[in-house]
Design an enzyme around this catalytic site. Sequence first.
Site, PDB file in Angstrom:
ATOM      1  N   ARG A  95      -2.191  -4.601   3.240  1.00 46.60           N
ATOM      2  CA  ARG A  95      -1.699  -3.727   2.674  1.00 46.60           C
ATOM      3  C   ARG A  95      -2.852  -2.374   2.533  1.00 46.60           C
ATOM      4  NH1 ARG A  95       2.911  -1.004   0.869  1.00 46.60           N
ATOM      5  NH2 ARG A  95       2.925  -0.506  -1.163  1.00 46.60           N
ATOM      6  N   THR A 138      10.000   1.889   6.848  1.00 48.80           N
ATOM      7  CA  THR A 138       9.235   0.634   7.117  1.00 48.80           C
ATOM      8  C   THR A 138      10.034   0.047   8.230  1.00 48.80           C
ATOM      9  OG1 THR A 138       8.488   0.655   4.712  1.00 48.80           O
ATOM     10  CG2 THR A 138       8.488  -1.358   5.721  1.00 48.80           C
ATOM     11  N   ASN A 141       4.926   4.157   5.102  1.00 51.91           N
ATOM     12  CA  ASN A 141       5.688   4.618   3.821  1.00 51.91           C
ATOM     13  C   ASN A 141       6.873   5.460   4.331  1.00 51.91           C
ATOM     14  OD1 ASN A 141       6.238   4.092   1.442  1.00 51.91           O
ATOM     15  ND2 ASN A 141       5.125   5.769   0.752  1.00 51.91           N
ATOM     16  N   ASP A 161       3.105   5.096  -3.183  1.00 51.24           N
ATOM     17  CA  ASP A 161       3.654   3.607  -3.935  1.00 51.24           C
ATOM     18  C   ASP A 161       2.989   3.223  -5.276  1.00 51.24           C
ATOM     19  OD1 ASP A 161       6.036   2.951  -2.253  1.00 51.24           O
ATOM     20  OD2 ASP A 161       4.716   1.565  -0.928  1.00 51.24           O
ATOM     21  N   SER A 164       4.325  -3.027  -3.741  1.00 49.32           N
ATOM     22  CA  SER A 164       5.026  -2.855  -2.688  1.00 49.32           C
ATOM     23  C   SER A 164       6.589  -3.435  -3.079  1.00 49.32           C
ATOM     24  CB  SER A 164       4.430  -3.538  -1.177  1.00 49.32           C
ATOM     25  OG  SER A 164       5.502  -3.640  -0.364  1.00 49.32           O
ATOM     26  N   GLY A 167      13.468  -0.156   3.850  1.00 47.52           N
ATOM     27  CA  GLY A 167      14.058   0.404   2.999  1.00 47.52           C
ATOM     28  C   GLY A 167      13.573   0.647   1.546  1.00 47.52           C
ATOM     29  N   GLY A 168      12.395   0.874   1.539  1.00 43.99           N
ATOM     30  CA  GLY A 168      11.874   1.168  -0.173  1.00 43.99           C
ATOM     31  C   GLY A 168      12.052  -0.096  -0.778  1.00 43.99           C
TER      32      GLY A 168
HETATM   33  N1  GLY Z   1       6.125   1.543   1.503  1.00 38.64           N
HETATM   34  C1  GLY Z   1       7.311   0.742   1.000  1.00 38.64           C
HETATM   35  C2  GLY Z   1       6.850  -0.525   0.374  1.00 38.64           C
HETATM   36  O1  GLY Z   1       5.722  -1.140   0.450  1.00 38.64           O
HETATM   37  O2  GLY Z   1       7.677  -0.964  -0.592  1.00 38.64           O
END
Ligand code: GLY
Length: 572
Positions: free
Chosen positions: A96, A368, A388, A410, A439, A474-475
């Site tokens: 990350r 993503t 992102n 985020d 995340s 999909g966030g």
């Molecule tokens: N950037 C989307 C996530 O890590 O949830």
Amino acid sequence: MRCTTLQLLLASFVACSSSGQAFTPVAARHGMVVSSEAHASRAGIEILQSGGNAVDAAVAVGFALAVTHPAAGNIGGGGFMLIRMNNGETAFIDYREEAPATASRDMYLDPHGQVIPQASIVGAKAVGIPGTAAGLALAEKRYGKLGLGRVMLPAIVLAEDGFPVSYSLSQSLREKERLLSKFPETRHIFLRDGNPYQPGEIFRQPDLARTLKLVAREGPDVFYKGSIAQAIADTMRDYGGLITTEDLAQYEVKVRQPLVGRFRGYTILTAPPPSSGGIALIEMLNVLEPLDLGVPNSFHSIHLMAETMRRAYADRAAYGGDADFVSVPVAGLTSRSYAAKLRDEILSSKPEAPVTAGRPHAFESGETTHYSVVDAEGNAVANTYTLNGAYGSGVTVEGAGFLLNDEMDDFTAKPGTPNMFGLIQGEANVIAPHKRPLSSMTPTIVLREPTTDAAGNLGPHWASPLRLVLGSPGGGTIISTVLQVLLNVLVFNMDVREAVTAPRFHHQWMPDKLFLEPWGFSADTQQKLREAGYKLEMRGLIGECQAIAVAPETGWRFGAADPRGDGEAVGY
Ligand code: GLY
């Protein structure tokens, strides 16, 4: 050995493949790769057929997507790779992004304490220290067989020789023209200086090919301590970003253990912090385990699942953060006693009135990408990685040909305010130097009970307990997408193709709305949901799951690329 683009294309002739549009899963006896882009899936299969294992293939797919799927595939972002080897060894490679050393809690607030619009989303200040090159290289070193030079070859060929632009890539580049035009280097590469690529035209990326060759030859140090690090730092300086060569030099991949849950006899391996995904997934599965969910996507099942989602996402907002910096009550949230309490509450109450919260922004598409790999020996990889937003911050590293993320969004810009996914952000997720942003990415592997013969001996390797490998972009919808596909297979007995295709819904606590894909729910069901108190909102497509199921009786691999995207399942 150098494989040409033609050889990569030929891989599809010796393997069986299917784009997202096929109606049945792709079946294969040995190995399977499912990703959101066809060339990348074929690169993975080519590696498997050259003697590589699932990790070799996963690393090859990760680098190939950085070339062919620039909206989300990356070396300028970060992600999580969940590995389960057939000897039972597991690892969760956390690559990350991280906040730079000079990042601070209020860096996206104006002097009046208000969030500066777009500051954490567009431009160099939105960029977190990228982790992908280090993460993929470490996975290859620890678990791969072929070495970085070999597994990066397909990506290098795709960048150097180019590949035909698909309709969806050409559309996506046009849709993001405003962002991509803001930065001259980005405009030059991705919009061809204002002459955007048409479907079928060949997209060559010589700068990116050079960068990939450097990493393949010299290893990730060149990215973090060498000439690429210098190019990133120079770009940051030119565009007002914070990342320095020192930030890059100190970046470390963290190898963690996956979070483990149990559901109706299955073992769930999934994402620990700094993801919120695994905690929420296990919390929701614990709540749902003893309940009769009835018929998929009926009022009854949607109600039980939406109420469960609502509570898990409320916990996400309150407790989610980087556990290396803040205390995250993982054990409590994933305990059965806590699930029982939530379940009692759900069964005894109606959908509640909205809780006060800030007005969320409109949702951005969650760019993503996830891919799943299983090899002939039963090794499995679930990898979700990201820039992102689509095309990240829009900033391309000068002369190096790759986009940088906007992962800083985020983090919590201001407690209680939503991020680009409309997710309310809490105190535990405030910005601090070298902290990783919370995340939702949820790469997940499901195992079943091992089969034994009459004498009690474990079955052969093809009957290894691997059952399902999955994940999604999909966030905030990543977690609910993974939950639904997993339940579709394990509870509703769908094949993996049906499971990824079935219509989806999503509730994330705040905003207090039940989001539905507009095409999949009957008028009667919608009416009943409204009468029960849900505020329905139709929302384009939810998630894009790339999944592989392993048949318990035969060990055959079944792959399905989500028809919501342009992906491909390839097996042999
Ligand atoms: N950037 C989307 C996530 O890590 O949830």
